[in-house]
Design a protein around this motif. Structure first.
Motif, mmCIF file in Angstrom:
data_model
loop_
_atom_site.group_PDB
_atom_site.id
_atom_site.type_symbol
_atom_site.label_atom_id
_atom_site.label_comp_id
_atom_site.label_asym_id
_atom_site.label_seq_id
_atom_site.Cartn_x
_atom_site.Cartn_y
_atom_site.Cartn_z
ATOM 1 N N ILE A 190 50.915 12.423 54.995
ATOM 2 C CA ILE A 190 50.119 12.265 53.777
ATOM 3 C C ILE A 190 49.695 13.650 53.300
ATOM 4 O O ILE A 190 49.216 14.461 54.098
ATOM 5 N N GLN A 203 38.434 15.483 53.586
ATOM 6 C CA GLN A 203 38.737 16.322 52.425
ATOM 7 C C GLN A 203 37.483 16.996 51.896
ATOM 8 O O GLN A 203 37.536 18.137 51.428
ATOM 9 N N ILE A 237 50.385 9.953 43.985
ATOM 10 C CA ILE A 237 50.903 9.770 45.340
ATOM 11 C C ILE A 237 52.427 9.841 45.422
ATOM 12 O O ILE A 237 52.984 10.370 46.379
ATOM 13 N N THR A 270 43.191 15.394 47.271
ATOM 14 C CA THR A 270 44.140 14.444 46.700
ATOM 15 C C THR A 270 43.569 13.040 46.626
ATOM 16 O O THR A 270 44.172 12.159 46.036
ATOM 17 N N ILE A 271 42.428 12.816 47.255
ATOM 18 C CA ILE A 271 41.863 11.473 47.240
ATOM 19 C C ILE A 271 40.925 11.350 46.048
ATOM 20 O O ILE A 271 40.218 12.290 45.705
ATOM 21 N N TYR A 285 45.068 7.730 46.457
ATOM 22 C CA TYR A 285 45.463 9.134 46.319
ATOM 23 C C TYR A 285 46.007 9.419 44.916
ATOM 24 O O TYR A 285 46.703 8.583 44.342
ATOM 25 N N ASP A 309 47.185 15.833 51.962
ATOM 26 C CA ASP A 309 45.730 15.753 51.810
ATOM 27 C C ASP A 309 45.214 16.833 50.886
ATOM 28 O O ASP A 309 44.025 16.991 50.722
#
Lengths: 298, 280, 459
Positions: C170, C370, C154, C383-384, C151, C172
């Motif tokens: 988390i 996502q 993070i 966010t990934i 991520y 996302d």
């Protein structure tokens, strides 16, 4: 048990059976909530966790909290501005409309805002008040040539006044109808007698109309005061209490505490204060009214 | 002398009409502005100085406002709630009013002032407990939560109808009583037809009050599928910050039913207010 | 006289009604609040998906806010996941943006909370305090398909949800704020494109002020009247201070530092702009108007927002627009951004289906979820890592979507004391509003704010 007692009992049973639905309502939605307000205001409770009894802590914390005092003084300001404006303008318009052609039509128009939902009215009024694109400032500038740009809802000085104006627009039709009915009930002989005594119009208004209308005025003032203490929809939707909490009212504070901050104890503490205020004001009003309200035939 | 007086009189009357007409314009103007904004493109509402006359008729705004949001659903909800409350409330209030007006029973002296006292207490005071009560009865977030309280708790309605029934002579009651009719029969066969006007007035008050109610659905309804019209409108206020034309079209749509009822029932509203106010 | 038969019937009906209500009341209050311990069972999920399909799918609920368009999109997400496997069925519960905090807290209070949901500033403190968020650490440890290091940024996006080495949610999605600008208007007035200045490192408050002054001067009836609307909420409140090199409004030991000279300098600068009317404070024109509205109408030069305005601004045809970070203040060394608020995905600690919830959760916050959520018409940043192309596809509408990705890496998330204590947050918001309404001198107002926070005036 003799016949009379038996009959009485049956009559009582009958009465309560017919009363039952409203009686349940009175208990569940009238009395019980008031009792709960008292009980919960002695606690701290966020709904999700458990309820803790803390004695007067919630109440004292509210009484000295700046948001509470701000909400309280704002509400008082609203009452002080709103009641005379609404009742006064309703009275004046009723006097004007009393003997006028198309009275029924005018009355219908003046009453129209009363039946309109606050939410819908707010959507229009926020644009009427808009400093740049709103017609109110445009009329002030264009028609009356006042070189001003009033911020209305955007300034701490005028935000509450704006809400009062909107509220007067919305509610004055109610008082108007009461005053018109009151005027109709004034017997014509009084005016005739006064004319013979040589009284002019102003004297007739002051000596006959005003005293004879005093029960209606009294009723209007009471309902207006109590209504003003509850003001919620307009500030909640128009300004959300702002700017700088200048339109943050006591009802909004209860809502905020109960349904945003999830502090049921504090919310009920404020409700309790509002409850006490309304009881006191109604009491005072009835006391005072005995002295000056003129009831015909009493 | 006389002509001078009538001249002054004419001025006074003219002045009176001017004030009345200005007042009327003030009253009507917000409605006009709502319609005006709703039938033109949003960009036309961002003009300085504002445009006051209709230059465009974009009825499409209404179609968009109606389709973009579950308006149909909200109307059905509002319809169900208002109809249910009107029916139940008229029944229960008239029963109670009959009892308070025409029957003597133990506890009347305590109960009636209690009803009067609750008239003064606003929902704002009791909203937190009512919410808690609804939650514990598993009625929170359902149409029943909006229907039940107003149906069985309407102190001012009881008061209004009681005033009417009190005005009807007792002889009716007594002769029926001699015939052996039960109280319920006396209520629905004799008194109910006699207070028809009052019932219609009350019906319209309840309709308008419940249809427009904002605070109760705000705290008792959570899901969009149970939204009534005002609450949907209030939510939309936040959603469509970008399109004033659509939100005013939506507001107009919300206002129309109640204004229609008002047009047809104006007389009863005025009678109802007059009677409740003068007899208080 | 005999008691009327109808009355008897009425009594019976009413008694039955009351009794059933009482029964309903009493059945409710026997729920003890024992927190369930999550069994690390990710492997079981993997195995059981291979097993023959059960008769009935496990039903999971998911609550997320959104406007009507977004709600349609979330329904599609739930359906996409439900269709791609045969074990879990996800139901989306819609909710309006404004009603979210109240909705989720009352759902927990009445024990009908959703299995999975988003948690934001408003509700997070209560949910954490009452242990309503499932500890995800056991799953993260054993699940080979989940890697928390994939991520972006993070430690910022998970700020409030990592305590004592545990993870409770988390993030996302991410939504750092920057400035949208009306390119046609600004270049038309003879200025260099702000994006070019940003690339050259010369995009500063001074340049911004020059543009603003000219925009203001050029205003006529139909032309723009303000350069910028300072929207009345915490995102834009903080951004000017942050763009002056302020890293946090709290010191390392948690004391408020809103009276830091850099903050005061930024506020003094805005007050000047408010006074010369190049900036209009949103709250002073009443509700119902924000910068977004006027930007769309071509009435202002700049608008502050995250990627959430892209879907709306895409519809603009009258002029060209682009994005640029907030200009640098005199004390700043780099461009910065601010993500206003947390929207992180979490699992209900009281859910009956922890394994299934984790399977859905992992998909949802992972690449597939996502992509599904933030792909077409996305209103935030994924966010990934590895999904940058989703944002770059915006290029059809404006020139430099890459700016979003650059700024995401350095975006600051709200300070914990501000976000996690709504009462303290209100004090802060009120103080900023006081300054922007020109009713308080920045220095003394911020000093007062710090002492109010320290003395606990909010409670």
């Amino acid at each position: 048990m003799n016949i009379k007692q038996k009959r009485n009992l049956k009559k009582n049973v009958n009465a309560y059976v017919l009363l039952l639905p409203q009686l349940i309502g009175l208990v569940v939605f009238g009395a019980l909530p008031i009792i709960m307000v008292f009980v919960i205001s002695f606690s701290e409770w966020n709904l999700i966790g458990s309820m803790h009894f803390v004695g007067f802590k919630s109440i004292f914390a509210e009484l000295k909290h700046p948001y509470f005092t701000k909400a309280m003084s704002n509400t008082l300001v609203f009452v002080i501005m709103n009641v005379p404006l609404t009742v006064g303008s309703a009275f004046i318009i009723a006097m004007l409309l009393n003997n006028v052609r198309f009275k029924v039509l005018f009355r219908a128009i003046y009453f129209m805002p009363v039946v309109t939902s606050v939410v819908a009215s707010v959507m229009v009024w926020q644009w009427l008040f808009h400093p740049d694109f709103g017609p109110i400032n445009a009329v002030l500038n264009g028609v009356f040539h006042l070189p001003v740009k009033i911020l209305w809802l955007g300034s701490t000085k005028t935000a509450m006044l704006s809400i009062v104006i909107m509220n007067a627009w919305q509610t004055l039709g109610y008082g108007l109808i009461l005053f018109l009915a009151g005027l109709q009930a004034v017997p014509g002989v009084y005016y005739e007698a006064a004319t013979i005594d040589g009284a002019n119009k102003w004297q007739k208004t002051r000596m006959i109309t005003v005293p004879l209308l005093s029960p209606t005025t009294f009723y209007c003032v009471i309902t207006s005061i109590i209504g003003s203490f509850q003001v919620f929809g307009q500030p909640y939707l128009l300004t959300q209490g702002g700017p700088l909490r200048s339109t943050y009212t006591i009802a909004m504070h209860i809502f905020q505490k109960g349904f945003t901050d999830m502090e049921m104890g504090r919310a009920c503490a404020v409700s309790l204060v509002l409850f006490v205020i309304i009881i006191i004001i109604t009491g005072i009003q009835f006391r005072v009214s005995k002295r000056w309200v003129f009831y015909e035939g009493e | 002398m006389k002509s001078a007086k009538s001249y002054l009189n004419n001025i006074a009357i003219t002045f009176k009409y001017i004030v009345i007409v200005i007042g009327t314009i003030v009253m009507v103007f917000p409605f006009y502005w709502m319609i005006l904004t709703s039938i033109r493109d949003a960009s036309l509402s961002y003009r300085i100085p504002p445009v006051f006359n209709p230059t465009q008729f974009k009825w499409q705004n209404y179609v968009e406002a109606w389709t973009a949001y579950p308006y149909g659903h909200a109307y059905i909800n509002s319809f169900i709630v208002t109809t249910a409350v009107v029916v139940f409330s008229l029944f229960t209030t008239s029963l109670a009013a009959f009892v308070f007006a025409k029957m003597d029973f133990a506890g009347k002296k305590i109960l009636f002032p209690m009803i009067l006292a609750t008239m003064m207490i606003p929902f704002q005071v009791t909203m937190v407990p009512v919410y808690l009560i609804m939650r514990s009865m598993h009625l929170y977030n359902s149409l029943l939560a909006l229907i039940i309280p107003s149906s069985i708790f309407n102190a001012s309605g009881v008061f209004l109808l009681r005033q009417f029934i009190k005005g009807i002579p007792n002889e009716y009651c007594e002769s029926a009583f001699i015939d052996g009719a039960g109280y319920f029969k006396i209520y629905y066969a004799i008194y109910l037809p006699l207070i028809k006007t009052a019932l219609i007035s009350l019906m319209i008050f309840i309709f308008i009050g419940v249809y427009n109610d904002f605070l109760m659905p705000l705290i008792l309804i959570r899901d969009i599928k149970f939204y009534t019209v005002p609450i949907l409108l209030a939510q939309m206020k936040g959603m469509w910050t970008t399109d004033i034309a659509l939100s005013d079209a939506a507001a107009a749509i919300a206002v129309i039913p109640v204004l229609l009822v008002y047009c047809f029932a104006q007389r009863y509203i005025i009678e109802g207010i007059t009677l409740s106010g003068l007899k208080a | 006289m005999k008691i009327n038969r109808k009355s008897i019937l009425a009594v019976v009906v009413t008694v039955i009604m009351v009794l059933s209500l009482l029964a309903a009341c009493s059945s409710q209050s026997n729920n003890t609040s024992g927190t369930t311990v999550a069994e690390p069972a990710a492997k079981t999920v993997e195995q059981s998906t291979a097993a023959p399909a059960p008769q009935k799918k496990v039903h999971l609920t998911w609550l997320y806010f959104g406007n009507p368009d977004e709600q349609k999109q979330w329904t599609a997400t739930a359906k996409a996941f439900t269709d791609m496997q045969d074990k879990i069925e996800v139901e989306y519960i819609p909710c309006a943006n404004d009603a979210y905090t109240q909705k989720i807290l009352t759902m927990f209070a009445s024990h009908d909370a959703p299995d999975t949901f988003y948690t934001r500033n408003g509700e997070t403190p209560t949910l954490l305090k009452e242990n309503k968020l499932l500890d995800l650490t056991p799953f993260i440890k054993v699940d080979p398909n989940f890697n928390i290091d994939s991520y972006v940024n993070i430690e910022q996006i998970n700020k409030p949800f990592m305590k004592d080495g545990k993870v409770f949610a988390i993030g996302d999605n991410d939504n750092p704020m920057l400035l949208y600008y009306n390119k046609t208007m600004i270049t038309g007035l003879g200025f260099q494109d702000p994006h070019d200045m940003y690339q050259a490192g010369t995009w500063t408050w001074d340049e911004w002020t020059k543009i603003a002054a000219k925009v203001k001067d050029s205003s006529t009836q139909s032309k723009p009247i303000y350069a910028f609307i300072q929207d009345a909420w915490f995102g834009p409140n903080f951004l000017w201070a942050l763009s002056n090199g302020v890293g946090s409004f709290y010191t390392a030991d948690g004391k408020p530092s809103y009276n830091d000279p850099k903050v005061v300098e930024a506020l003094n600068w805005i007050v000047k702009r408010l006074k010369d009317k190049t900036i209009l404070y949103g709250a002073s024109s009443g509700k119902g108007m924000d910068g977004g509205q006027l930007f769309q109408a071509g009435q202002i030069a700049f608008s502050s927002a995250g990627r959430w305005m892209v879907p709306t601004y895409k519809k603009i045809t009258a002029f060209k627009w682009d994005i640029v970070p907030f200009p640098k203040g005199p004390q700043a060394t780099q461009y910065i951004s601010y993500t206003p608020g947390y929207t992180s995905f979490a699992i209900n600690a009281e859910t009956k289906h922890t394994e299934e919830a984790w399977a859905w959760f992992r998909w949802f916050v992972g690449k597939d979820g996502q992509t599904q959520n933030w792909g077409k018409g996305g209103n935030c940043l994924p966010t990934i890592k590895g999904l940058e192309q989703l944002v770059l596809d915006d290029k059809a509408y404006y020139e430099h979507p890459q700016t979003f990705l650059d700024i995401q890496k350095v975006a600051i998330w709200p300070d914990i004391p501000y976000a996690m204590n709504s009462k303290e947050g209100k004090l802060v918001d009120d103080a900023f509003q006081k300054v922007f309404m020109l009713q308080g001198d920045p220095k003394s107002t911020m000093d007062q704010l710090c002492s109010d926070i320290t003395s606990g005036a909010a409670n």
